[in-house]
Design a protein around this motif. Structure first.
Motif, mmCIF file in Angstrom:
data_model
loop_
_atom_site.group_PDB
_atom_site.id
_atom_site.type_symbol
_atom_site.label_atom_id
_atom_site.label_comp_id
_atom_site.label_asym_id
_atom_site.label_seq_id
_atom_site.Cartn_x
_atom_site.Cartn_y
_atom_site.Cartn_z
ATOM 1 N N MET A 133 21.785 -10.276 8.410
ATOM 2 C CA MET A 133 21.562 -9.779 7.043
ATOM 3 C C MET A 133 20.588 -10.702 6.335
ATOM 4 O O MET A 133 20.793 -11.908 6.270
ATOM 5 C CB MET A 133 22.893 -9.739 6.302
ATOM 6 N N ALA A 134 19.518 -10.148 5.807
ATOM 7 C CA ALA A 134 18.453 -10.973 5.265
ATOM 8 C C ALA A 134 18.795 -11.568 3.908
ATOM 9 O O ALA A 134 18.458 -12.692 3.614
ATOM 10 C CB ALA A 134 17.166 -10.151 5.154
ATOM 11 N N ARG A 135 19.482 -10.803 3.061
ATOM 12 C CA ARG A 135 19.769 -11.337 1.734
ATOM 13 C C ARG A 135 21.117 -10.826 1.250
ATOM 14 O O ARG A 135 21.548 -9.731 1.611
ATOM 15 C CB ARG A 135 18.674 -10.960 0.743
ATOM 16 N N ASP A 136 21.791 -11.646 0.435
ATOM 17 C CA ASP A 136 23.062 -11.240 -0.137
ATOM 18 C C ASP A 136 22.793 -10.389 -1.375
ATOM 19 O O ASP A 136 21.871 -10.645 -2.144
ATOM 20 C CB ASP A 136 23.881 -12.477 -0.503
ATOM 21 N N THR A 137 23.594 -9.344 -1.530
ATOM 22 C CA THR A 137 23.333 -8.379 -2.586
ATOM 23 C C THR A 137 23.960 -8.816 -3.903
ATOM 24 O O THR A 137 24.895 -9.604 -3.943
ATOM 25 C CB THR A 137 23.869 -6.991 -2.204
ATOM 26 N N LEU A 149 2.444 -10.989 7.851
ATOM 27 C CA LEU A 149 3.114 -9.727 7.568
ATOM 28 C C LEU A 149 2.976 -9.273 6.123
ATOM 29 O O LEU A 149 3.100 -8.077 5.825
ATOM 30 C CB LEU A 149 4.607 -9.849 7.911
ATOM 31 N N LYS A 150 2.805 -10.242 5.201
ATOM 32 C CA LYS A 150 2.761 -9.935 3.762
ATOM 33 C C LYS A 150 4.088 -9.358 3.266
ATOM 34 O O LYS A 150 4.122 -8.591 2.305
ATOM 35 C CB LYS A 150 1.618 -8.962 3.421
ATOM 36 N N TRP A 151 5.185 -9.720 3.917
ATOM 37 C CA TRP A 151 6.503 -9.266 3.482
ATOM 38 C C TRP A 151 6.991 -10.130 2.324
ATOM 39 O O TRP A 151 6.502 -11.248 2.104
ATOM 40 C CB TRP A 151 7.509 -9.349 4.631
ATOM 41 N N GLU A 152 7.985 -9.613 1.600
ATOM 42 C CA GLU A 152 8.527 -10.340 0.452
ATOM 43 C C GLU A 152 9.292 -11.573 0.910
ATOM 44 O O GLU A 152 10.115 -11.524 1.827
ATOM 45 C CB GLU A 152 9.461 -9.441 -0.364
ATOM 46 N N ARG A 153 9.047 -12.660 0.247
ATOM 47 C CA ARG A 153 9.693 -13.936 0.551
ATOM 48 C C ARG A 153 11.110 -13.946 -0.022
ATOM 49 O O ARG A 153 11.334 -13.540 -1.161
ATOM 50 C CB ARG A 153 8.859 -15.044 -0.074
ATOM 51 N N LEU A 185 12.287 -13.090 5.173
ATOM 52 C CA LEU A 185 11.257 -12.196 4.694
ATOM 53 C C LEU A 185 11.796 -10.773 4.753
ATOM 54 O O LEU A 185 12.552 -10.441 5.670
ATOM 55 C CB LEU A 185 9.997 -12.297 5.563
ATOM 56 N N ALA A 186 11.404 -9.950 3.808
ATOM 57 C CA ALA A 186 11.893 -8.572 3.769
ATOM 58 C C ALA A 186 10.737 -7.598 3.644
ATOM 59 O O ALA A 186 9.843 -7.781 2.814
ATOM 60 C CB ALA A 186 12.858 -8.377 2.606
ATOM 61 N N ASP A 187 10.762 -6.575 4.469
ATOM 62 C CA ASP A 187 9.814 -5.467 4.390
ATOM 63 C C ASP A 187 10.508 -4.335 3.637
ATOM 64 O O ASP A 187 11.127 -3.463 4.233
ATOM 65 C CB ASP A 187 9.410 -5.030 5.799
ATOM 66 N N ASP A 188 10.435 -4.374 2.331
ATOM 67 C CA ASP A 188 11.173 -3.408 1.529
ATOM 68 C C ASP A 188 10.689 -1.981 1.761
ATOM 69 O O ASP A 188 11.456 -1.023 1.640
ATOM 70 C CB ASP A 188 11.072 -3.766 0.039
ATOM 71 N N GLY A 229 9.388 -0.731 4.747
ATOM 72 C CA GLY A 229 9.767 -0.249 6.069
ATOM 73 C C GLY A 229 11.230 -0.412 6.406
ATOM 74 O O GLY A 229 11.765 0.285 7.271
ATOM 75 N N GLY A 230 11.903 -1.375 5.758
ATOM 76 C CA GLY A 230 13.321 -1.588 5.987
ATOM 77 C C GLY A 230 13.659 -2.717 6.935
ATOM 78 O O GLY A 230 14.831 -2.998 7.165
ATOM 79 N N GLY A 231 12.673 -3.384 7.489
ATOM 80 C CA GLY A 231 12.939 -4.506 8.382
ATOM 81 C C GLY A 231 13.065 -5.813 7.616
ATOM 82 O O GLY A 231 12.759 -5.895 6.424
ATOM 83 N N ALA A 232 13.528 -6.853 8.308
ATOM 84 C CA ALA A 232 13.672 -8.165 7.686
ATOM 85 C C ALA A 232 13.693 -9.238 8.756
ATOM 86 O O ALA A 232 14.035 -8.986 9.916
ATOM 87 C CB ALA A 232 14.950 -8.240 6.847
ATOM 88 N N ILE A 233 13.331 -10.437 8.355
ATOM 89 C CA ILE A 233 13.467 -11.628 9.194
ATOM 90 C C ILE A 233 14.387 -12.583 8.468
ATOM 91 O O ILE A 233 14.249 -12.796 7.262
ATOM 92 C CB ILE A 233 12.099 -12.284 9.450
ATOM 93 N N SER A 234 15.347 -13.128 9.185
ATOM 94 C CA SER A 234 16.278 -14.081 8.576
ATOM 95 C C SER A 234 16.544 -15.211 9.555
ATOM 96 O O SER A 234 16.115 -15.173 10.713
ATOM 97 C CB SER A 234 17.585 -13.379 8.190
ATOM 98 N N ILE A 235 17.245 -16.228 9.087
ATOM 99 C CA ILE A 235 17.587 -17.364 9.945
ATOM 100 C C ILE A 235 19.097 -17.543 9.967
ATOM 101 O O ILE A 235 19.769 -17.466 8.937
ATOM 102 C CB ILE A 235 16.881 -18.662 9.496
#
Length: 457
Positions: A1-5, A69-73, A83-86, A88-94
């Protein structure tokens, strides 16, 4: 999960919470495939794990990916954590130990999934190679001790790190030293969800055996084929396991909610602050237990969604179903794991046949499979045969399901092509761990440094 809501919509009843899951219902033509995979970053020159900071760090890789990628930080306390691709719906997380995760976009077919994974890995190599960083696909760190692992600057991980030793002996290993591939799948109704959950839970040990790929710990064989799966048996009994209640008559959204309500929470997020609430269940939260302890102490939809993301059963329910039983592995396995489950789950006739395969398994038999597979994988005894026999039946069903879907690639191949590595393994009666152990005891002559070259992405 990339970010907590942080959705502030209030939730007050079990029905409210069940409705958040039921909102995942989709018509079959809208079913999608979301594939997630994790990998370990390492310094090419000395084969040590990469830290967060520094020229060869996770932060540098994330910032390099951000430029491409220019995705949102995504940040936590000023640190880039994803990073989030709002669009397309993809994300990178650690993950806690720096495991680098792609949470793929919801895609129509497995050919798109494979292209997505390959494109991601190409981008990672483009960024990482000039830094002297490599990435390894395997279920558990083969050579590094727990003390070697870096800690990522994510607030939820600080809370989890403090809590894990209180509820199991291997939770920190799960956090810092394991890696997975998983697929997220849709359902059309409560009945469809229940059928998929049951088939998924029963067959999850079979998938674990097929993809078993963590036979080494700290430089030597650990006696298991999937030590990652063994770690999950002693992580946190409250929030893990095979959920026998899912097989009870009447299982549905509300029954899952009732289970989730009584699992201790990790945190509540208010603004940018994470509050440690590990002594409180969500049910107690709904009954006012956090009044005076946190701001805005009434539970919200954001709190509920965050809580759902901290439950770790073998199959997890959100607005979709997550298949969580497989070890991380080389790139062909990134495509094969979703292929297995899509073939089983996305054709109604095949799903019914898969249920016929498992419906008379007892609670005790399912538990025995889950206990035995980490050590013996495909060789685990089951009834008059072995898990290999069940795996062959399940894969045959999946192949038929993929054939029926008839989603063709540019080269006019259907999705069965992505199950080829699984077919090869089952034909030889070997999991990836068996192959690794053969190499370790054979051509590698006990030199595990070879794994970083031969299994790097």
């Amino acid at each position: 999960m990339a970010r907590d809501t942080v959705d502030s919509t209030p939730v007050k009843t079990v029905a409210d919470l069940a409705a958040t899951l039921e909102a995942g219902n989709k018509p079959e033509e809208a079913f999608r495939i979301g594939t997630e995979h994790e990998k370990f970053g390492y310094c090419v020159n000395d084969l040590t794990p990469i830290p967060y900071e520094g020229e060869k760090g996770v932060k540098a890789v994330l910032e390099g990916m951000e430029k491409i990628l220019k995705w949102e930080r995504i940040e936590d306390a000023g640190n880039i954590i994803g990073l989030a691709d709002d669009a397309g719906g993809g994300a990178i997380s650690i993950e806690p130990g720096g495991q680098f995760e792609l949470s793929g976009a919801p895609l129509d077919n497995l050919h798109q999934t494979c292209r997505e994974a390959n494109q991601h890995l190409a981008h990672v190599r483009e960024v990482a190679e000039p830094l002297g960083v490599g990435f390894l696909g395997i279920g558990m760190t083969p050579t590094w001790a727990r003390a070697d692992m870096p800690r990522m600057p994510k607030s939820r991980y600080d809370i989890m790190t403090n809590y894990m030793p209180k509820v199991g002996s291997l939770g920190l290993d799960m956090m810092y030293r394991t890696s997975t591939i998983q697929v997220n799948l849709d359902f059309s109704s409560e009945a469809d969800m229940a059928r998929k959950m049951r088939v998924g839970l029963a067959l999850q040990p079979i998938a674990t055996a097929i993809f078993a790929n963590s036979p080494f710990t700290e430089g030597k064989p650990n006696g298991f084929k999937s030590f990652r799966a063994q770690i999950w048996t002693d992580t946190d009994a409250d929030r893990t396991g095979d959920m026998p209640f899912a097989f009870e008559e009447g299982f549905g959204f509300e029954r899952y909610v009732e289970w989730a309500l009584d699992v201790p929470m990790y945190f509540v997020k208010r603004g940018a602050t994470y509050y440690d609430v590990t002594d409180t269940t969500f049910r107690q939260f709904m009954n006012g237990a956090l009044h005076g302890r946190i701001p805005d102490a009434e539970p919200s939809l954001g709190d509920w969604n965050n809580h759902l993301s901290t439950l770790f059963p073998d199959v997890r329910l959100k607005k979709y179903i997550e298949m969580r039983g497989a070890d991380g592995g080389p790139w062909r396995r990134i495509c094969a794991l979703p292929a297995l489950w899509v073939g089983l789950m996305y054709d109604q006739g095949i799903l019914d046949q898969a249920w016929d395969l498992v419906k008379d398994w007892t609670t005790e038999e399912r538990a025995a499979l889950r206990a035995g597979v980490p050590k013996d994988a495909l060789q685990t005894p089951f009834r008059s045969g072995t898990v290999l026999d069940i795996a062959k039946e399940a894969v045959a069903l999946s192949l038929e399901g993929l054939k029926r879907r008839n989603r063709l690639s540019d080269g006019d191949l259907d999705e069965r092509v992505h199950l080829a590595p699984v077919e090869e393994g089952l034909a030889a009666g070997m999991s990836p761990a068996d192959i690794l152990l053969n190499r370790y005891n054979g051509s590698w002559e006990g030199d595990l440094s070879r794994i970083f070259k031969e299994y790097a992405y």
